[in-house]
Design a protein around this motif. Structure first.
Motif, PDB file in Angstrom:
ATOM      1  N   VAL A 357       1.141 -21.614 -30.917  1.00 46.62           N
ATOM      2  CA  VAL A 357       2.373 -21.157 -31.535  1.00 46.62           C
ATOM      3  C   VAL A 357       2.942 -20.018 -30.695  1.00 46.62           C
ATOM      4  O   VAL A 357       2.202 -19.169 -30.182  1.00 46.62           O
ATOM      5  N   ALA A 358       4.258 -20.035 -30.525  1.00 47.95           N
ATOM      6  CA  ALA A 358       4.949 -18.978 -29.790  1.00 47.95           C
ATOM      7  C   ALA A 358       5.558 -17.997 -30.784  1.00 47.95           C
ATOM      8  O   ALA A 358       6.042 -18.401 -31.846  1.00 47.95           O
ATOM      9  N   VAL A 359       5.517 -16.723 -30.462  1.00 49.50           N
ATOM     10  CA  VAL A 359       6.141 -15.698 -31.309  1.00 49.50           C
ATOM     11  C   VAL A 359       7.125 -14.908 -30.464  1.00 49.50           C
ATOM     12  O   VAL A 359       6.933 -14.715 -29.262  1.00 49.50           O
ATOM     13  N   SER A 360       8.198 -14.468 -31.117  1.00 48.55           N
ATOM     14  CA  SER A 360       9.229 -13.712 -30.417  1.00 48.55           C
ATOM     15  C   SER A 360       9.743 -12.610 -31.321  1.00 48.55           C
ATOM     16  O   SER A 360       9.527 -12.622 -32.538  1.00 48.55           O
ATOM     17  N   SER A 361      10.449 -11.655 -30.745  1.00 49.76           N
ATOM     18  CA  SER A 361      10.978 -10.534 -31.503  1.00 49.76           C
ATOM     19  C   SER A 361      12.326 -10.892 -32.098  1.00 49.76           C
ATOM     20  O   SER A 361      12.875 -11.968 -31.860  1.00 49.76           O
ATOM     21  N   GLY A 362      12.873  -9.973 -32.854  1.00 45.43           N
ATOM     22  CA  GLY A 362      14.179 -10.204 -33.466  1.00 45.43           C
ATOM     23  C   GLY A 362      15.302 -10.317 -32.467  1.00 45.43           C
ATOM     24  O   GLY A 362      16.374 -10.805 -32.792  1.00 45.43           O
ATOM     25  N   GLU A 363      15.072  -9.858 -31.238  1.00 44.26           N
ATOM     26  CA  GLU A 363      16.099  -9.980 -30.194  1.00 44.26           C
ATOM     27  C   GLU A 363      15.904 -11.247 -29.371  1.00 44.26           C
ATOM     28  O   GLU A 363      16.413 -11.358 -28.254  1.00 44.26           O
ATOM     29  N   SER A 364      15.138 -12.206 -29.900  1.00 43.27           N
ATOM     30  CA  SER A 364      14.832 -13.465 -29.211  1.00 43.27           C
ATOM     31  C   SER A 364      14.165 -13.217 -27.870  1.00 43.27           C
ATOM     32  O   SER A 364      14.416 -13.913 -26.890  1.00 43.27           O
ATOM     33  N   LYS A 365      13.302 -12.211 -27.844  1.00 47.34           N
ATOM     34  CA  LYS A 365      12.543 -11.925 -26.634  1.00 47.34           C
ATOM     35  C   LYS A 365      11.111 -12.403 -26.805  1.00 47.34           C
ATOM     36  O   LYS A 365      10.508 -12.264 -27.864  1.00 47.34           O
ATOM     37  N   PHE A 366      10.568 -12.940 -25.744  1.00 47.00           N
ATOM     38  CA  PHE A 366       9.206 -13.459 -25.729  1.00 47.00           C
ATOM     39  C   PHE A 366       8.212 -12.368 -26.112  1.00 47.00           C
ATOM     40  O   PHE A 366       8.301 -11.232 -25.648  1.00 47.00           O
TER      41      PHE A 366
END
Length: 575
Positions: A357-366
């Motif tokens: 699973v990939a997770v990212s921040s609220g700014e759509s950053k890896f």
């Protein structure tokens, strides 16, 4: 049947990834600073070995997307101009990856000087022919676990959808099913079932799901199922089921079944508004048995009056029409991130052994890609009473062969032809009758008490037939006329030839009784066990492989591990 939601007390064991490191000797994964300068992951696929590929979008307007390689529980960036990146290194964006079970074959779609199709062939990314004009947008890609059959959806300049199908390694334009203009499409790992979603031809304001079974679109209007308008991508298992996400705001999970219709599973936000306010479903992935994962986010107040609500990621374990929350636990996130992570996309291998699973921040950053380390509990085949009679036991495996199975094994090649037993005696329904069977590495022994005392008391399962059914559109499996080549025998029952060097081995090693009729011509194929290419031929009960490196020994011809492959296809894991 409506799903029930229950809070799981078992924490999900998430692998703590090591710092980004080289993937393997000679590979081109490079160490990157923390946090890595990537955008969110937009495409990802996993094979049965646990490896795979992912693509991240650009972090800002001065950045390009990045190629990531997943392997051995870690991930790393692949340098664009490296041999490992191949043609993929010239992509401006990648929208989707699809991998074969062994990870050596695959496809990707993206852009870069027009819309492009990339093919992973024997581990190398190359450019593939695009059947559509380069200014048409490629939208939806799906390929079976063998990498031999698949579908591709494109959108033309008039915003209409067009289809192509993978045939003999090439994408060929295909017509739509009768009832729908397809927008999203998915094929099962075994290639026998396809679900497609799109606008109804009878009512453009309605979205429907239609199914292809055994190569034919089901044209019964009663099996054309309505789904939420603008429903998203679909995933399919080997049991004929499909799942898709739908509005409003992706809060609905729809299950498609071959025998009933659509099932709109409970809206969690409506049922538990106190627990999941503002819930948005992000992605869904299932394995060949219909088990998988569902990721979502919901809004959570920060605990003080007037504070903004923050997104919180949530993970659900999906099993058919039931899904249960599993706590993320300590998901690796970048220190100092202001917002909690978004989860998704998520990818699962066809056999279900690996999930990432990939997770990212609220700014759509890896932020990270994490392998979920909690395995699915395995379905155990029902045990059968041991067969009476003298037995054979082995130091290398915990199972014994007894009575008629032991006698058949000894009389028909033993270890060299049938391999070690990989299960005890178990029961399995074959057609309408339940039999006692036992799997060996290369076969399935079936006990037929109605034939007691006859040569047919024990029969070998038609495992070759099972693997061939999803590949009948490939050239080696299509019927052919009798060959004029010397020392070649043509079998009218299946319309295939068997010639040197395989025919002499087939004749002296049991012929029809052990192998059955030919189901293909002889052709070169990559072996899943070692990744090498061999001359092979499929028969009703097995696959004969020619290993010239063993010439002059009894190992020059080997049988495929069809017992292992069929057990895995049936129960979803390797025994």
């Amino acid at each position: 049947m409506r799903a029930t939601l229950r809070k799981s007390g078992a924490a999900l064991a998430l692998a703590a990834l090591v710092s980004i490191s080289a993937i393997a000797p000679g590979a081109s994964a490079q160490t990157q600073p923390d946090p890595p300068p990537y955008g969110a992951v937009s495409a990802m696929a996993i094979d049965n070995v646990g490896g795979g590929w992912a693509w991240t979008g650009p972090r800002d307007q001065n950045d390009l997307g990045h190629i990531l390689r997943l392997q051995n529980g870690a991930w790393g960036e692949v340098v664009r101009d490296s041999r490992e990146a191949g043609a993929l290194g010239r992509a401006a964006a990648v929208y989707d990856f699809e991998l074969s079970g062994d990870g050596r074959q695959g496809w990707a779609i993206g852009s870069g000087g027009g819309q492009r199709i990339f093919q992973l062939r024997d581990g190398n990314w190359i450019n593939a022919d695009n059947p559509f004009p380069p200014d048409w947008t490629l939208n939806s890609l799906t390929v079976n676990a063998n990498g031999t059959d698949g579908w591709l959806v494109a959108q033309d300049t008039s915003v209409r959808q067009q289809l192509a199908r993978l045939r003999n390694g090439r994408w060929v334009r295909e017509v739509h099913p009768v009832f729908a203009e397809v927008r999203h499409i998915a094929i099962s790992p075994d290639g026998l079932t396809v679900w497609a979603i799109g606008e109804s031809r009878n009512n453009p304001q309605q979205h429907v799901a239609v199914r292809m079974q055994d190569g034919v679109w089901v044209d019964d209007p009663q099996q054309m199922y309505e789904v939420p308008f603008n429903a998203g991508p679909v995933v399919v298992d080997n049991l004929g089921n499909g799942w898709t996400l739908g509005p409003p705001i992706n809060s609905v999970l729809v299950r498609l079944t071959p025998d009933g219709a659509e099932q709109v599973l409970p809206d969690l936000e409506s049922e538990r508004p106190d627990m999941y306010p503002g819930l948005v479903l992000q992605s869904v992935a299932v394995n060949s048995r219909g088990r998988g994962w569902l990721t979502a986010t919901y809004k959570k107040a920060e605990g003080r009056i007037g504070a903004a609500e923050a997104n919180v990621a949530v993970l659900f374990r999906l099993d058919g029409d039931r899904y249960t929350e599993v706590p993320f636990g300590a998901v690796p996130v970048t220190a100092g991130t202001e917002m909690p992570p978004y989860a998704g996309p998520i990818a699962i291998s066809p056999d279900g052994a690996h999930s990432w699973v990939a997770v990212s921040s609220g700014e759509s950053k890896f932020m990270n890609i994490t392998e979920l380390r909690e395995p699915w509990p395995h379905d155990q085949p029902p045990a059968a009473a041991p067969l009476p009679g003298a037995g054979l036991c082995f130091e290398d495996v915990p199972h014994c062969l007894r009575g008629p199975f032991a006698r058949f094994w000894q009389a028909n090649g033993g270890l060299d032809v049938l391999g070690y037993p990989i299960t005890p005696e178990v029961t399995q329904r074959l057609g309408d009758v339940e039999y006692v069977v036992q799997y060996t590495q290369r076969a399935r022994l079936e006990y037929h008490p109605e034939n007691a005392g006859k040569p047919s008391e024990v029969l070998l399962g038609l495992l070759g037939n099972s693997l061939v059914e999803s590949r009948l559109n490939e050239d080696p499996f299509k019927p052919v006329p009798a060959s004029a080549a010397p020392a070649t025998q043509w079998f009218p029952e299946t319309q295939h030839n068997v010639g040197p060097p395989i025919l002499p081995y087939w004749q002296r090693s049991g012929g029809l009784a052990v192998f059955g009729l030919p189901r293909s011509e002889a052709f070169d194929e990559v072996n899943q066990a070692d990744g090498k290419r061999y001359l092979v031929q499929y028969f009703e009960r097995n696959r004969i492989e020619h290993h010239p490196e063993n010439a002059g020994t009894k190992y020059e011809f080997l049988l495929g591990l069809l017992g292992v492959e069929q057990f895995k296809a049936t129960l979803g894991y390797t025994p």
